[in-house]
Design a protein around this motif. Structure first.
Motif, PDB file in Angstrom:
ATOM      1  N   UNK A 195       0.836  -1.218   0.000  1.00 10.42           N
ATOM      2  CA  UNK A 195       0.000   0.000   0.000  1.00 10.42           C
ATOM      3  C   UNK A 195       0.863   1.258   0.000  1.00 10.42           C
ATOM      4  N   UNK A 196       2.101   1.139   0.476  1.00  6.79           N
ATOM      5  CA  UNK A 196       3.015   2.286   0.524  1.00  6.79           C
ATOM      6  C   UNK A 196       4.111   2.220  -0.533  1.00  6.79           C
ATOM      7  N   UNK A 197       4.385   1.029  -1.059  1.00  5.58           N
ATOM      8  CA  UNK A 197       5.546   0.866  -1.933  1.00  5.58           C
ATOM      9  C   UNK A 197       5.205   0.517  -3.376  1.00  5.58           C
ATOM     10  N   UNK A 198       3.957   0.360  -3.704  1.00  3.55           N
ATOM     11  CA  UNK A 198       3.556  -0.051  -5.058  1.00  3.55           C
ATOM     12  C   UNK A 198       4.041   0.949  -6.104  1.00  3.55           C
ATOM     13  N   UNK A 199       4.370   0.465  -7.294  1.00  2.00           N
ATOM     14  CA  UNK A 199       4.767   1.372  -8.372  1.00  2.00           C
ATOM     15  C   UNK A 199       3.676   2.388  -8.718  1.00  2.00           C
ATOM     16  N   UNK A 200       2.422   2.007  -8.508  1.00  5.36           N
ATOM     17  CA  UNK A 200       1.312   2.933  -8.749  1.00  5.36           C
ATOM     18  C   UNK A 200       0.402   2.919  -7.534  1.00  5.36           C
ATOM     19  N   UNK A 221      -2.588  -6.401 -15.255  1.00  3.37           N
ATOM     20  CA  UNK A 221      -2.382  -6.316 -13.812  1.00  3.37           C
ATOM     21  C   UNK A 221      -1.429  -7.414 -13.348  1.00  3.37           C
ATOM     22  N   UNK A 222      -0.404  -7.006 -12.584  1.00  8.37           N
ATOM     23  CA  UNK A 222       0.562  -7.974 -12.037  1.00  8.37           C
ATOM     24  C   UNK A 222       0.387  -8.164 -10.535  1.00  8.37           C
ATOM     25  N   UNK A 223      -0.039  -7.092  -9.834  1.00  6.76           N
ATOM     26  CA  UNK A 223      -0.225  -7.140  -8.380  1.00  6.76           C
ATOM     27  C   UNK A 223      -1.212  -6.042  -8.001  1.00  6.76           C
ATOM     28  N   UNK A 224      -2.034  -6.330  -6.968  1.00  2.59           N
ATOM     29  CA  UNK A 224      -3.028  -5.349  -6.516  1.00  2.59           C
ATOM     30  C   UNK A 224      -3.315  -5.557  -5.046  1.00  2.59           C
ATOM     31  N   UNK A 225      -3.302  -4.466  -4.309  1.00  2.00           N
ATOM     32  CA  UNK A 225      -3.725  -4.440  -2.916  1.00  2.00           C
ATOM     33  C   UNK A 225      -4.598  -3.208  -2.746  1.00  2.00           C
TER      34      UNK A 225
END
Length: 159
Positions: free
Chosen positions: A13-18, A98-102
């Motif tokens: 939630x703090x480090x995602x590329x987007x 989509x590769x990752x989602x939180x």
């Protein structure tokens, strides 16, 4: 066809590329907003228009969510803290790119109501991130409308 996404932790939630972060206020108490988010998962389509189906899975440790347009997610609940946070990670989807989602919902008292902050943390190739960034105004509008609809339901007893 559904495919697995990269598993991520709460720090995403703090480090995602987007990271797209939206905030608004609701008149309902934080406890009521939390119950609607975390405990009444099947009720999401009644207040979040983009959601066509939401149901708990794995004894409440996961969720199945379907959106308008046919996008589907299998999710794992990552945090369910009635005091301030509800977060889930997408494990599988049919959404292209989509590769990752939180997604994380943070609730804080605000006067007699609740400050609601939604973080949409994602990763994907550059064209995906660009498209999602361009969709930011629409996502923000959908979030604010959903919280407003939820708040009306909660404060008028129509939840």
């Amino acid at each position: 066809m559904a495919r697995a996404l990269r598993p991520v932790g709460l720090e995403f939630a703090e480090t995602a590329p987007l990271r797209l972060v939206f905030e608004t206020e609701a008149g309902a108490a934080p406890e009521a907003v939390y119950r609607a988010l975390a405990e009444d998962v099947p009720g999401w389509p009644r207040w979040f228009r983009a959601v066509t189906l939401a149901r708990p899975t794995h004894g409440g440790a996961g969720r199945e969510v379907r959106l308008m347009g046919g996008v589907r997610f299998q999710e794992t609940i990552m945090a369910a803290d009635p005091e301030w946070r509800y977060a889930y990670r997408a494990d599988e989807t049919n959404a292209p790119g989509l590769r990752a989602l939180l997604e994380e919902w943070r609730l804080t008292p605000a006067g007699s109501g609740t400050r609601v902050r939604w973080t949409f943390a994602a990763d994907g190739p550059a064209p995906f991130r660009l498209a999602l960034t361009a969709a930011r105004p629409g996502l923000g509008h959908a979030f604010r409308t959903a919280v407003r609809t939820l708040d009306t339901r909660l404060t008028t007893g129509r939840a």
